[in-house]
Design a protein around this motif. Sequence first.
Motif, PDB file in Angstrom:
ATOM      1  N   VAL A 228      -4.569   5.348  -0.024  1.00 16.82           N
ATOM      2  CA  VAL A 228      -4.614   4.179  -0.910  1.00 16.82           C
ATOM      3  C   VAL A 228      -4.737   2.885  -0.099  1.00 16.82           C
ATOM      4  O   VAL A 228      -4.171   2.759   0.978  1.00 16.82           O
ATOM      5  N   SER A 229      -5.520   1.980  -0.644  1.00 20.91           N
ATOM      6  CA  SER A 229      -5.668   0.671  -0.010  1.00 20.91           C
ATOM      7  C   SER A 229      -5.669  -0.396  -1.102  1.00 20.91           C
ATOM      8  O   SER A 229      -5.865  -0.088  -2.274  1.00 20.91           O
ATOM      9  N   ILE A 230      -5.450  -1.633  -0.694  1.00 16.53           N
ATOM     10  CA  ILE A 230      -5.438  -2.723  -1.693  1.00 16.53           C
ATOM     11  C   ILE A 230      -6.506  -3.756  -1.342  1.00 16.53           C
ATOM     12  O   ILE A 230      -6.547  -4.264  -0.222  1.00 16.53           O
TER      13      ILE A 230
ATOM     14  N   LYS B 149       0.850  -1.204   0.000  1.00 18.13           N
ATOM     15  CA  LYS B 149       0.000   0.000   0.000  1.00 18.13           C
ATOM     16  C   LYS B 149       0.878   1.242   0.000  1.00 18.13           C
ATOM     17  O   LYS B 149       0.622   2.195  -0.747  1.00 18.13           O
TER      18      LYS B 149
ATOM     19  N   GLU C  52      -5.929  -1.749  -6.589  1.00 17.74           N
ATOM     20  CA  GLU C  52      -5.449  -0.553  -5.889  1.00 17.74           C
ATOM     21  C   GLU C  52      -6.590   0.461  -5.819  1.00 17.74           C
ATOM     22  O   GLU C  52      -7.020   0.985  -6.847  1.00 17.74           O
TER      23      GLU C  52
ATOM     24  N   LYS D  11      -4.471  -0.106   8.067  1.00 19.13           N
ATOM     25  CA  LYS D  11      -4.042   1.284   7.888  1.00 19.13           C
ATOM     26  C   LYS D  11      -3.885   1.624   6.404  1.00 19.13           C
ATOM     27  O   LYS D  11      -3.376   0.811   5.631  1.00 19.13           O
ATOM     28  N   THR D  12      -4.368   2.812   6.056  1.00 14.93           N
ATOM     29  CA  THR D  12      -4.234   3.240   4.658  1.00 14.93           C
ATOM     30  C   THR D  12      -3.217   4.379   4.596  1.00 14.93           C
ATOM     31  O   THR D  12      -3.455   5.455   5.152  1.00 14.93           O
ATOM     32  N   PRO D  13      -2.101   4.127   3.907  1.00 24.59           N
ATOM     33  CA  PRO D  13      -1.116   5.216   3.797  1.00 24.59           C
ATOM     34  C   PRO D  13      -1.702   6.376   2.996  1.00 24.59           C
ATOM     35  O   PRO D  13      -2.484   6.154   2.071  1.00 24.59           O
ATOM     36  N   GLY D  14      -1.349   7.556   3.338  1.00 21.47           N
ATOM     37  CA  GLY D  14      -1.861   8.718   2.596  1.00 21.47           C
ATOM     38  C   GLY D  14      -1.604  10.012   3.323  1.00 21.47           C
ATOM     39  O   GLY D  14      -0.962  10.036   4.388  1.00 21.47           O
ATOM     40  N   GLY D  15      -2.069  11.079   2.744  1.00 20.30           N
ATOM     41  CA  GLY D  15      -1.883  12.402   3.353  1.00 20.30           C
ATOM     42  C   GLY D  15      -2.218  13.502   2.365  1.00 20.30           C
ATOM     43  O   GLY D  15      -2.865  13.256   1.345  1.00 20.30           O
ATOM     44  N   THR D  16      -1.724  14.691   2.680  1.00 17.14           N
ATOM     45  CA  THR D  16      -2.045  15.873   1.854  1.00 17.14           C
ATOM     46  C   THR D  16      -1.335  15.813   0.498  1.00 17.14           C
ATOM     47  O   THR D  16      -0.188  15.377   0.413  1.00 17.14           O
ATOM     48  N   ASN D  17      -2.058  16.235  -0.529  1.00 13.34           N
ATOM     49  CA  ASN D  17      -1.454  16.286  -1.865  1.00 13.34           C
ATOM     50  C   ASN D  17      -0.855  17.676  -2.063  1.00 13.34           C
ATOM     51  O   ASN D  17      -1.530  18.605  -2.520  1.00 13.34           O
ATOM     52  N   ALA D  18       0.429  17.779  -1.716  1.00 17.70           N
ATOM     53  CA  ALA D  18       1.068  19.097  -1.770  1.00 17.70           C
ATOM     54  C   ALA D  18       1.253  19.579  -3.209  1.00 17.70           C
ATOM     55  O   ALA D  18       1.131  20.764  -3.491  1.00 17.70           O
ATOM     56  N   ASN D  19       1.548  18.648  -4.090  1.00 20.17           N
ATOM     57  CA  ASN D  19       1.860  19.049  -5.473  1.00 20.17           C
ATOM     58  C   ASN D  19       0.653  19.032  -6.407  1.00 20.17           C
ATOM     59  O   ASN D  19       0.802  19.141  -7.617  1.00 20.17           O
ATOM     60  N   MET D  20      -0.513  18.875  -5.839  1.00 20.98           N
ATOM     61  CA  MET D  20      -1.689  18.756  -6.694  1.00 20.98           C
ATOM     62  C   MET D  20      -2.040  20.095  -7.361  1.00 20.98           C
ATOM     63  O   MET D  20      -1.864  21.157  -6.760  1.00 20.98           O
TER      64      MET D  20
ATOM     65  N   GLU E 259       2.486  12.303  -9.451  1.00 20.60           N
ATOM     66  CA  GLU E 259       1.954  13.667  -9.247  1.00 20.60           C
ATOM     67  C   GLU E 259       3.088  14.690  -9.360  1.00 20.60           C
ATOM     68  O   GLU E 259       2.954  15.714 -10.047  1.00 20.60           O
TER      69      GLU E 259
ATOM     70  N   LYS F 175       2.385   9.537  -5.552  1.00 18.39           N
ATOM     71  CA  LYS F 175       2.994  10.841  -5.264  1.00 18.39           C
ATOM     72  C   LYS F 175       4.083  11.165  -6.294  1.00 18.39           C
ATOM     73  O   LYS F 175       4.207  12.303  -6.745  1.00 18.39           O
TER      74      LYS F 175
ATOM     75  N   TRP G 160       1.174   4.226  -2.751  1.00 17.00           N
ATOM     76  CA  TRP G 160       0.994   5.647  -2.426  1.00 17.00           C
ATOM     77  C   TRP G 160       2.201   6.462  -2.906  1.00 17.00           C
ATOM     78  O   TRP G 160       2.059   7.529  -3.497  1.00 17.00           O
TER      79      TRP G 160
ATOM     80  N   TRP H 261      -8.027   4.029  -4.572  1.00 18.63           N
ATOM     81  CA  TRP H 261      -7.617   5.370  -4.126  1.00 18.63           C
ATOM     82  C   TRP H 261      -8.837   6.124  -3.604  1.00 18.63           C
ATOM     83  O   TRP H 261      -9.860   6.204  -4.286  1.00 18.63           O
TER      84      TRP H 261
END
Lengths: 283, 208
Positions: free
Chosen positions: B153-155, A177, B97, B128-137, A188, A185, A181, B99
Amino acid sequence: MKKKSLLHHFAIGLLVGVLIMPPPVARAQWTVFDPSQYVLQVTKKVEEANRWIQHYTNLVEQLTTLKGVLEKTDDMLSKQKNAITTMSNIGRTVRASFQLKDQLEAIVTTRLDMIKRIDDRLRNGIFDPEADLRDLDEYLRNSIGRSSQDTIANRERLARMDNQLELWQRELKLKQKTKAWVEGKQKETQDKLDTEDHKLEEQKCASCIASLTQELASYEILLAQLESEIVNLRCQIENRVKQYNIQMQERVKFGEQVQSLNDGWSRFNNSLDELQKVLSKVN
Amino acid sequence: MRSIIACVLLLTIAGSIFFVAGQERQQEKKGAAQTSDAKSTSDQIEVKTDRFSGVTTVKLKPQVILDKPDHQMTIDIETKLGEKGQLDSEKDDVKAEAWFRSQSKDPVDFGDQELHFLIDDKPLDLGKTPGGTNANMDKSKLKPGFRSSKSFVSIFDRSDLTQFAKARRVEMRLGSIELTLGQPEVAVLREYANQVLAQHKIVNEKKQ
């Protein structure tokens, strides 16, 4: 005169022909099966078995009574060692005779069941494929493969109890996972960098490009690290799974055995059908 | 007398003809409704096979699962089938995958980021799903007035997809956000799971 000689010639020819003709070959006869006679025999056997049960029950009863008698003798001769040994032997004999009675009863019951089944078969006709199939079912259910089933169940229990394997699988999933991710990133960031690259020279932000490139590099490192961890975990899991592979092989082998047995049985049934048809034609 | 019998016979025949014709028309209408529904779900799923590598990709276009004035959340899924480098023990498994992309007016706290589903009241813990803020979006992709963007993201593996393939009611919790998926989204998810399982079977058969 002419007519007479023709008749005469014909009669002589017939006589000579009869004399020359080889004698007819004797044909073997079919074995005759008499179901009523067989039923009679089976009934006799059942009666005999009943007689034996009665006989052994009488024997046990006699011995029990004897035990009661001997108990007093046992008291009287208790001081003598030899006598005590004798009494103990008699007691053992009585107990053994009880055991023998139980065993005999079991044997006779089983045999009676068998005889009853033969009797049923006789009543339904000797070639009863359905009864054959029922017998095979019973055999498969109660006898064949019982031990291998137990072995497989034990191994499955072991696999379920393998905490290490479960832990590795959880870790692998989390790493996958995280990798997904990071890849997202990375994509992106790459898109953002491409957008910057496509801008006109005077509009380009050098510091932004440097920062994005650095970010990309860090993602590359992170991905490489994750990849090696994932490979390690997968190897460990694969090795552990191989240990349980024997279990799968055993299952496949058992399945094949049952399959071939079923095939054989259906072929046997087909042959029985054909035989039955031939017999009915002969009768 | 004869004319009465003839009349009754004529009436019966005519009545039965009208009844059968009516039923057929109703069935046709029903069929048309079903095909239009199927079309709308299949539009959301994309299946592509690379002729060179033989890899089949099954994609689910973003589906809105939470639509509040200040917070929106979507789900999109991608599954690659027939990839090389799989171990023997992994060949029967599938990795989809998923999202979860969220955008909001104010930053949302997703707490422990643990993902849970309740599929027909049966729990499914995806951890737990890894992830966070999309800074470069690209900010232009956000809805007007929305400033914060986060993705997780999760599987989903084969057993998870099998559950989704039969799902009638799906509830979900990601960290502190709890929601119930609408029936159209559940139908699309169900269709997607079935499609992935079917494609996986095809890919496996091709390999053998």
